[in-house]
Design a protein around this motif. Structure first.
Motif, PDB file in Angstrom:
ATOM      1  N   TYR A 275       0.843  -1.191   0.000  1.00  0.00           N
ATOM      2  CA  TYR A 275       0.000   0.000   0.000  1.00  0.00           C
ATOM      3  C   TYR A 275       0.879   1.243   0.000  1.00  0.00           C
ATOM      4  O   TYR A 275       2.037   1.208   0.436  1.00  0.00           O
ATOM      5  N   ALA A 276       0.296   2.342  -0.460  1.00  0.00           N
ATOM      6  CA  ALA A 276       0.916   3.654  -0.314  1.00  0.00           C
ATOM      7  C   ALA A 276       0.401   4.253   0.992  1.00  0.00           C
ATOM      8  O   ALA A 276      -0.806   4.404   1.174  1.00  0.00           O
ATOM      9  N   MET A 277       1.314   4.559   1.893  1.00  0.00           N
ATOM     10  CA  MET A 277       0.934   5.086   3.204  1.00  0.00           C
ATOM     11  C   MET A 277       0.700   6.587   3.134  1.00  0.00           C
ATOM     12  O   MET A 277       1.287   7.289   2.302  1.00  0.00           O
ATOM     13  N   VAL A 278      -0.152   7.071   4.014  1.00  0.00           N
ATOM     14  CA  VAL A 278      -0.429   8.493   4.130  1.00  0.00           C
ATOM     15  C   VAL A 278      -0.187   8.903   5.570  1.00  0.00           C
ATOM     16  O   VAL A 278      -0.657   8.231   6.502  1.00  0.00           O
ATOM     17  N   GLY A 279       0.562   9.985   5.779  1.00  0.00           N
ATOM     18  CA  GLY A 279       0.802  10.412   7.145  1.00  0.00           C
ATOM     19  C   GLY A 279       1.676  11.641   7.223  1.00  0.00           C
ATOM     20  O   GLY A 279       2.128  12.185   6.210  1.00  0.00           O
ATOM     21  N   GLN A 280       1.888  12.069   8.452  1.00  0.00           N
ATOM     22  CA  GLN A 280       2.704  13.247   8.715  1.00  0.00           C
ATOM     23  C   GLN A 280       4.166  12.854   8.864  1.00  0.00           C
ATOM     24  O   GLN A 280       4.483  11.784   9.391  1.00  0.00           O
ATOM     25  N   ILE A 281       5.050  13.704   8.393  1.00  0.00           N
ATOM     26  CA  ILE A 281       6.479  13.437   8.500  1.00  0.00           C
ATOM     27  C   ILE A 281       6.925  13.587   9.956  1.00  0.00           C
ATOM     28  O   ILE A 281       6.583  14.565  10.631  1.00  0.00           O
ATOM     29  N   HIS A 282       7.666  12.597  10.441  1.00  0.00           N
ATOM     30  CA  HIS A 282       8.150  12.596  11.820  1.00  0.00           C
ATOM     31  C   HIS A 282       9.670  12.734  11.829  1.00  0.00           C
ATOM     32  O   HIS A 282      10.338  12.640  10.803  1.00  0.00           O
ATOM     33  N   GLY A 283      10.204  12.920  13.013  1.00  0.00           N
ATOM     34  CA  GLY A 283      11.638  12.941  13.202  1.00  0.00           C
ATOM     35  C   GLY A 283      12.112  11.636  13.817  1.00  0.00           C
ATOM     36  O   GLY A 283      11.337  10.698  14.001  1.00  0.00           O
ATOM     37  N   LEU A 285      13.763   7.980  14.588  1.00  0.00           N
ATOM     38  CA  LEU A 285      13.773   6.706  13.871  1.00  0.00           C
ATOM     39  C   LEU A 285      12.630   6.615  12.876  1.00  0.00           C
ATOM     40  O   LEU A 285      12.807   6.123  11.745  1.00  0.00           O
ATOM     41  N   MET A 286      11.450   7.090  13.265  1.00  0.00           N
ATOM     42  CA  MET A 286      10.309   7.046  12.346  1.00  0.00           C
ATOM     43  C   MET A 286      10.586   7.870  11.098  1.00  0.00           C
ATOM     44  O   MET A 286      10.223   7.480   9.972  1.00  0.00           O
ATOM     45  N   GLY A 287      11.232   9.015  11.260  1.00  0.00           N
ATOM     46  CA  GLY A 287      11.580   9.838  10.111  1.00  0.00           C
ATOM     47  C   GLY A 287      12.557   9.153   9.174  1.00  0.00           C
ATOM     48  O   GLY A 287      12.448   9.267   7.953  1.00  0.00           O
ATOM     49  N   VAL A 288      13.529   8.423   9.758  1.00  0.00           N
ATOM     50  CA  VAL A 288      14.485   7.671   8.935  1.00  0.00           C
ATOM     51  C   VAL A 288      13.765   6.612   8.107  1.00  0.00           C
ATOM     52  O   VAL A 288      14.031   6.438   6.904  1.00  0.00           O
ATOM     53  N   ILE A 289      12.826   5.899   8.745  1.00  0.00           N
ATOM     54  CA  ILE A 289      12.065   4.866   8.044  1.00  0.00           C
ATOM     55  C   ILE A 289      11.224   5.483   6.926  1.00  0.00           C
ATOM     56  O   ILE A 289      11.171   4.958   5.804  1.00  0.00           O
ATOM     57  N   GLN A 290      10.564   6.617   7.219  1.00  0.00           N
ATOM     58  CA  GLN A 290       9.727   7.264   6.202  1.00  0.00           C
ATOM     59  C   GLN A 290      10.547   7.722   5.003  1.00  0.00           C
ATOM     60  O   GLN A 290      10.139   7.536   3.851  1.00  0.00           O
ATOM     61  N   ARG A 291      11.692   8.330   5.257  1.00  0.00           N
ATOM     62  CA  ARG A 291      12.518   8.836   4.150  1.00  0.00           C
ATOM     63  C   ARG A 291      13.067   7.705   3.287  1.00  0.00           C
ATOM     64  O   ARG A 291      13.189   7.849   2.068  1.00  0.00           O
ATOM     65  N   SER A 292      13.387   6.574   3.905  1.00  0.00           N
ATOM     66  CA  SER A 292      13.889   5.445   3.120  1.00  0.00           C
ATOM     67  C   SER A 292      12.768   4.782   2.320  1.00  0.00           C
ATOM     68  O   SER A 292      12.963   4.389   1.167  1.00  0.00           O
ATOM     69  N   HIS A 299       4.985   6.874  -1.393  1.00  0.00           N
ATOM     70  CA  HIS A 299       4.119   7.144  -0.244  1.00  0.00           C
ATOM     71  C   HIS A 299       3.806   8.633  -0.189  1.00  0.00           C
ATOM     72  O   HIS A 299       4.491   9.447  -0.821  1.00  0.00           O
ATOM     73  N   ILE A 300       2.787   8.985   0.587  1.00  0.00           N
ATOM     74  CA  ILE A 300       2.343  10.384   0.662  1.00  0.00           C
ATOM     75  C   ILE A 300       2.589  10.893   2.072  1.00  0.00           C
ATOM     76  O   ILE A 300       1.830  10.599   3.005  1.00  0.00           O
ATOM     77  N   TRP A 301       3.669  11.657   2.237  1.00  0.00           N
ATOM     78  CA  TRP A 301       3.992  12.229   3.545  1.00  0.00           C
ATOM     79  C   TRP A 301       3.755  13.733   3.506  1.00  0.00           C
ATOM     80  O   TRP A 301       4.091  14.410   2.532  1.00  0.00           O
ATOM     81  N   PHE A 302       3.211  14.268   4.582  1.00  0.00           N
ATOM     82  CA  PHE A 302       2.913  15.696   4.671  1.00  0.00           C
ATOM     83  C   PHE A 302       3.752  16.330   5.771  1.00  0.00           C
ATOM     84  O   PHE A 302       4.012  15.716   6.812  1.00  0.00           O
ATOM     85  N   GLU A 303       4.131  17.582   5.538  1.00  0.00           N
ATOM     86  CA  GLU A 303       4.744  18.371   6.602  1.00  0.00           C
ATOM     87  C   GLU A 303       3.675  18.739   7.623  1.00  0.00           C
ATOM     88  O   GLU A 303       2.473  18.732   7.323  1.00  0.00           O
ATOM     89  N   ARG A 304       4.126  19.051   8.842  1.00  0.00           N
ATOM     90  CA  ARG A 304       3.170  19.393   9.902  1.00  0.00           C
ATOM     91  C   ARG A 304       2.272  20.562   9.493  1.00  0.00           C
ATOM     92  O   ARG A 304       1.076  20.590   9.805  1.00  0.00           O
ATOM     93  N   SER A 305       2.828  21.535   8.774  1.00  0.00           N
ATOM     94  CA  SER A 305       2.054  22.716   8.377  1.00  0.00           C
ATOM     95  C   SER A 305       1.055  22.400   7.266  1.00  0.00           C
ATOM     96  O   SER A 305       0.115  23.165   7.034  1.00  0.00           O
ATOM     97  N   GLU A 306       1.228  21.275   6.567  1.00  0.00           N
ATOM     98  CA  GLU A 306       0.359  20.935   5.438  1.00  0.00           C
ATOM     99  C   GLU A 306      -0.820  20.058   5.825  1.00  0.00           C
ATOM    100  O   GLU A 306      -1.789  19.958   5.067  1.00  0.00           O
ATOM    101  N   VAL A 307      -0.746  19.441   7.002  1.00  0.00           N
ATOM    102  CA  VAL A 307      -1.754  18.453   7.380  1.00  0.00           C
ATOM    103  C   VAL A 307      -3.144  19.070   7.455  1.00  0.00           C
ATOM    104  O   VAL A 307      -4.150  18.458   7.060  1.00  0.00           O
ATOM    105  N   LYS A 308      -3.232  20.313   7.948  1.00  0.00           N
ATOM    106  CA  LYS A 308      -4.545  20.947   8.135  1.00  0.00           C
ATOM    107  C   LYS A 308      -5.068  21.606   6.861  1.00  0.00           C
ATOM    108  O   LYS A 308      -6.181  22.144   6.863  1.00  0.00           O
ATOM    109  N   ASP A 309      -4.271  21.598   5.795  1.00  0.00           N
ATOM    110  CA  ASP A 309      -4.714  22.162   4.525  1.00  0.00           C
ATOM    111  C   ASP A 309      -5.489  21.079   3.760  1.00  0.00           C
ATOM    112  O   ASP A 309      -4.912  20.267   3.039  1.00  0.00           O
TER     113      ASP A 309
END
Length: 468
Positions: A275-283, A285-292, A299-309
């Motif tokens: 699946y393509a995951m959807v979520g907010q970008i974290h810092g 270990l989770m951030g390392v996993i998301q970036r890899s 996958h669809i990752w959003f910045e914290r400022s973009e989540v509410k848009d």
């Protein structure tokens, strides 16, 4: 003296080396290699059946011991206090007014010839309806109890789930102690090793695949790596999953929606398909996993400022589903974890997109371990340790037939229809409440709906009386 210490150290190092070699050989042969090829030797299901027999024996022993000592074992069921047939606001108000009018007539010597209480604009007795509903909501709160662990009627050797804890027998105490040793001294180290292995392989392999040019080969390798790593992580939880109706599995260009109980819902579903995951970008270990991961798969990752848009989120999702070569999007519309006894309100955002919806129902068996994550009580690390020290994670997954938005149906109605189908298949309670009430107050719109309904009854009564 050094002559005696040196041979001892050499012997100790040799024994440790042999132990680690045997340990990782067993992991490789019985867990990692089967995970790569998606096969199972049936060890976990045999383990589950053995646990069930132990639980049955323990439950019978507890019940017999409690009966001999005349102890109440389980909490009395209090649901019958306010159990009643569902009725409308208008019907209940009429019943209250009718009963109040009957008491007035019985206590008065004169007979009234005026209009009955049902035709008045307002009656003081109406207040009692709202007072009673308020008390009922406090006694039987449909929302708050969905964010606490599901109560068990029998002991699963993890916790004492009955309210009147008493010593029953020495054999049960010894059995519980033996279970603690097995879970924390054997299962926990094994599962931590598998979890670290699965996450490390995911990060390393997806990073390497990210350097390949886009094409079929990259997509093929990415799919195989994701499946392999998620299956290793599933084994790190001793997860025993039964998938039903695989012919309805989500397809590319669609959106998969499921009820949400735990962060491991992602692993449960992703071990059977990508699946393509959807979520907010974290810092961290989770951030390392998301970036890899995003290097190998879109996958669809959003910045914290973009989540509410909302418009930006909807556009990113729409652009993804329009490309039929991309993986289906996995979304949990409840927006929070529920204790797997019910399904709460689905957010309408994912249902506003013109795409096929693939509903999935997930139901966990709480006898082997509580999968619910109470995020207000436990952090992620504590929760994962709790999962890895339980007996197992046993669940069933149902792939429901794909659903599309019907003509004249808005996003909210479509979301409710999908939610009802998931609740019906998973044997869950279908609730209209927003899961966000776990951390926020009731919206004013809910209060206004009750006010409008009561006002409509009064206005309608007044209009009927004016016509007569």
């Amino acid at each position: 003296m050094g002559l005696f210490v040196s041979p001892f150290n050499n012997l100790l190092c040799m024994l440790l080396g042999i132990s680690f070699t045997v340990w990782f050989t067993l992991l490789l042969v019985f867990i990692i290699v089967p995970a790569v090829f998606g096969v199972s030797f049936g060890i976990r299901r045999l383990y589950m059946k053995s646990l069930l027999k132990v639980f049955e024996w323990a439950t019978l022993r507890i019940e017999r011991g409690a009966k001999e000592k005349n102890h109440h074992l389980y909490k009395p069921n209090a649901n019958g206090i306010i159990a009643k047939e569902p009725t409308s606001l208008e019907e209940e108000l009429k019943e209250i007014r009718r009963s109040g009018s009957s008491r007035d007539l019985n206590g008065s010597s004169s007979t009234s010839t005026g209009p009955g209480p049902s035709s008045s604009e307002f009656a003081m007795s109406d207040i009692f309806y709202f007072c009673r509903r308020g008390v009922e909501s406090i006694v039987d709160d449909e929302v708050t109890k969905r964010f606490t662990a599901e109560e068990l009627e029998s002991w699963n050797l993890l916790t004492r789930s009955n309210y009147n804890v008493q010593h029953i027998s020495t054999r049960l105490t010894v059995l519980w102690g033996l279970g603690v040793v097995i879970r924390y001294c054997f299962l926990l180290p094994l599962r931590l090793t598998l979890a670290i292995t699965g996450v490390t392989l995911l990060v390393v392999f997806t990073t390497i695949i990210g350097f390949l040019p886009n094409g079929r080969m990259k997509n093929f390798l990415s799919e195989k790596v994701h499946l392999m790593c998620y299956r290793i992580c599933v084994r790190a939880l001793t997860a025993i999953i039964t998938y039903h109706h695989s012919e309805n599995k989500p397809k590319n260009g669609g959106i998969c929606v499921a009820n949400h109980t735990s962060p491991i819902d992602v692993i449960i579903l992703a071990s059977d398909g990508c699946y393509a995951m959807v979520g907010q970008i974290h810092g961290g270990l989770m951030g390392v996993i998301q970036r890899s991961m995003v290097k190998a798969c879109p996958h669809i990752w959003f910045e914290r400022s973009e989540v509410k848009d909302r418009h930006l989120v909807a556009k990113r999702l729409s652009d993804h589903v329009e490309d039929k070569s991309k993986l289906p999007i996995l979304i949990f519309p409840e927006g929070t974890c529920i204790n797997n006894t019910s399904v709460m309100m689905f957010k309408k955002g994912s249902f506003e997109i013109a795409s096929t919806i693939y509903p999935v129902a997930i139901k966990y068996d709480p006898r082997f371990g509580d999968a619910f994550w109470n995020s207000s009580k436990f952090g992620m690390v504590n929760y994962l340790l709790h999962m890895m020290s339980s007996w197992a994670i046993v669940c069933s997954v149902w792939y429901l037939p794909p659903m599309n938005r019907q003509e004249g149906e808005d996003a909210v109605q479509f979301a409710n229809r999908v939610k009802a189908a998931i609740a019906r298949q998973g044997g869950l309670v279908d609730l209209l409440w927003d899961g966000g009430l776990k951390r926020s107050k009731v919206k004013e719109t809910f209060k206004e709906e009750q006010q409008k309904l009561y006002s409509r009854i009064l206005v309608g009564t007044h209009e009927d009386r004016s016509r007569s």
